[in-house]
Design an enzyme around this catalytic site. Structure first.
Site, short mmCIF file in Angstrom:
data_model
loop_
_atom_site.label_atom_id
_atom_site.label_comp_id
_atom_site.label_asym_id
_atom_site.label_seq_id
_atom_site.Cartn_x
_atom_site.Cartn_y
_atom_site.Cartn_z
N THR A 1 11.54 -3.32 -3.56
CA THR A 1 12.92 -4.01 -4.23
C THR A 1 13.98 -3.10 -3.92
O THR A 1 14.74 -2.65 -4.61
CB THR A 1 12.49 -4.35 -5.40
N PRO A 2 14.33 -2.90 -2.42
CA PRO A 2 15.62 -2.19 -2.14
C PRO A 2 16.88 -2.66 -2.53
O PRO A 2 16.92 -3.82 -2.97
CB PRO A 2 15.45 -2.07 -0.78
N CYS B 1 13.62 5.43 -7.53
CA CYS B 1 13.89 4.48 -8.89
C CYS B 1 15.20 4.85 -9.39
O CYS B 1 15.78 4.12 -9.64
CB CYS B 1 12.77 4.93 -9.81
N THR C 1 9.49 -2.40 -9.31
CA THR C 1 10.47 -2.34 -10.56
C THR C 1 11.33 -3.51 -9.93
O THR C 1 11.93 -3.82 -9.03
CB THR C 1 11.25 -1.11 -10.36
N ALA D 1 0.91 -1.13 0.04
CA ALA D 1 0.07 -0.11 0.07
C ALA D 1 0.76 1.20 -0.01
O ALA D 1 0.66 2.08 0.94
CB ALA D 1 -0.97 0.01 1.28
#
Length: 480
Positions: A88-89, A272, A128, A9
């Site tokens: 997705t660090p 990003c 991503t 969320a």
């Protein structure tokens, strides 16, 4: 009724699902997250993220066909289509640390989907992810499927924060990638039919899985490349007396290049650009393409150089010392019209000034004091993990005050830095600010939003990125 569930969320999942619910009233959309506080905020009058237009969309649909819940397993189990929009660090340790994407949260989501599913599902990558992630997810789901069929699709988002709702309502393209099998093509069509309720069919692009995954990384890398390119030229402008605004305009009128993303600044930020370029670098290295990897590395190096160059301008201008001096920071978000501070240039600029023993007074209209203090205490790459998993630096931020008024932030300051291009900053009473600042009074414009000529008439010494230098600054070093 078709049921869609989105795991996550955050900045992508919340707005995307809200718009799908708005445009598809016959689809039940549920956004799930393990964070109780985040879900409570989505169900309240104070949404957890700021995005123009988002509140109106949520209020129109919430409680009708848009729901926010912490009952993750129930809603995932019931859904026909499951979007996965988890973090997705960048990995902070182990293989690929500092470059590779950490897929821990994605893998956990995939295993949970397999565990709770009682019917066939389409699983959509909305985060991503590195190229070939779908293959890994397929293996996890297949080996835990218990006879249930899963189709994996890649549907990357191309949102710009600050205009996310408009981007969702009128996207220039929607990209869907899937397997080139009868089942894969059928899954692509099913998701395509959802978007076709408001997006022209010709704007919905369908590709194979790997092309869709790579397209997202490539798009962000190309955009970041443009910013680093114009910032590199801005340094040359300052050295030669050229004006980056005039150079950018001239270059942008070339139809082969175009004018977008050619505004010089203190550097790019956001969740990003850096993360995706580092991911791209790692993928290139893993595929035996070191020259390609080095090319993309330099985009980040120029971005880091621009931030360091800005800090050095501040310090060298003020008699080569910022120790004990109050410096006002106006703007902490990475861009205007968002409260997002992920990888904002302000973090590195502030840390650089704190390293010079400056006292900072920070004001941003959409970023809270707690948020700012946490960002300045968090180690690099840890910001993209859930808050309760973020290790905090032991260094206390004693040199920082957060104000809720630009005039209070600048009162008695030696220098003033503009780090976010909020519209309200252009309308400030600069004579009032000048009257309340120390002398000489410095303005360091990292976003080129002020009228330098007007400010110099008032009495300010002004530095604007890529602009002809104030006489005060001409003989001072641009870098340490």
């Amino acid at each position: 009724m078709v049921k869609i569930c989105c795991i996550g969320a955050g900045y992508v999942g919340g707005p995307t699902m809200a718009v799908i619910a708005l445009k598809c009233p016959f689809i039940e959309v549920t956004v799930v997250d393990i964070s109780v506080s985040r879900i409570d905020a989505w169900n309240s009058e104070q949404l957890p993220i700021y995005e123009p237009g988002l509140e109106d969309v949520v209020k129109q649909c919430r409680g009708k066909n848009l729901f926010f819940s912490c009952d993750v397993e129930k809603h995932v189990g019931e859904a026909d289509i499951v979007f996965v929009s988890v973090n997705t660090p960048t990995k902070t340790q182990g293989l690929g640390a500092g470059k590779a994407a950490d897929l821990t949260y994605w893998e956990s989501a995939a295993r949970m989907i397999a565990d709770v599913s009682k019917s066939d599902k389409i699983v959509v990558e909305k985060s991503t992810v590195p190229v070939k992630t779908a293959e890994a997810i397929e293996k996890i789901l297949t080996h835990n499927s218990d006879g249930i069929n899963f189709q994996i699709l890649s549907n990357p988002e191309f949102l710009a924060e600050g205009t996310a709702i408009q981007d969702l309502l009128t996207p220039n393209r929607v990209l869907i990638g899937g397997r080139e099998t009868p089942e894969g093509i059928k899954a692509i069509e099913k998701l395509k039919n959802v978007y076709a309720n408001w997006v022209p069919v010709e704007s919905i692009l369908c590709t194979n899985l790997w092309s869709a995954e790579l397209s997202k990384l490539a798009a962000n890398a190309f955009l970041a490349q443009r910013i680093s390119s114009v910032n590199a030229i801005s340094a040359l402008c300052e050295a030669t007396g050229a004006d980056i605004s005039e150079v950018s305009h001239s270059v942008g009128t070339d139809t082969r290049i175009g004018p977008k993303f050619l505004n010089a600044s203190v550097g790019f930020g956001g969740s990003c650009f850096q993360k995706d370029i580092l991911n791209l670098v790692y993928i290139c290295e893993c595929n035996g393409l070191p020259e390609v990897a080095n090319y993309w590395k330099h985009i980040i190096r120029i971005n880091d150089y621009q931030k360091s160059r800005f800090v050095n301008r501040v310090v060298s201008s003020m008699f080569n010392t910022a120790s004990g001096k109050k410096i006002a920071i106006l703007g902490f978000a990475f861009k205007k019209d968002t409260g997002d501070t992920r990888e904002t240039p302000a973090i590195d600029v502030c840390k650089g000034l704190l390293g010079e023993k400056a006292n900072l007074s920070i004001y941003d209209p959409q970023v809270s004091a707690d948020h700012i203090e946490r960002d300045l205490s968090t180690e690099k790459f840890d910001w993209d993990h859930p808050a309760h998993l973020q290790p905090m630096s032991p260094t206390a931020i004693k040199q920082v005050r957060v104000e809720w008024d630009a005039y209070e932030a600048t009162k008695d300051a030696h220098g003033l830095c503009f780090l976010t291009e909020w519209d309200e900053f252009k309308k400030l009473d600069f004579q009032r600010i000048y009257n309340d600042m120390q002398r000489p009074s410095f303005v360091f414009d990292g976003r080129n939003i002020v009228d330098a000529v007007k400010l110099r008439r008032i009495g300010f010494i002004v530095y604007s990125v890529g602009k002809p230098l104030d006489p005060w600054l001409k003989d001072l070093p641009a870098v340490a």
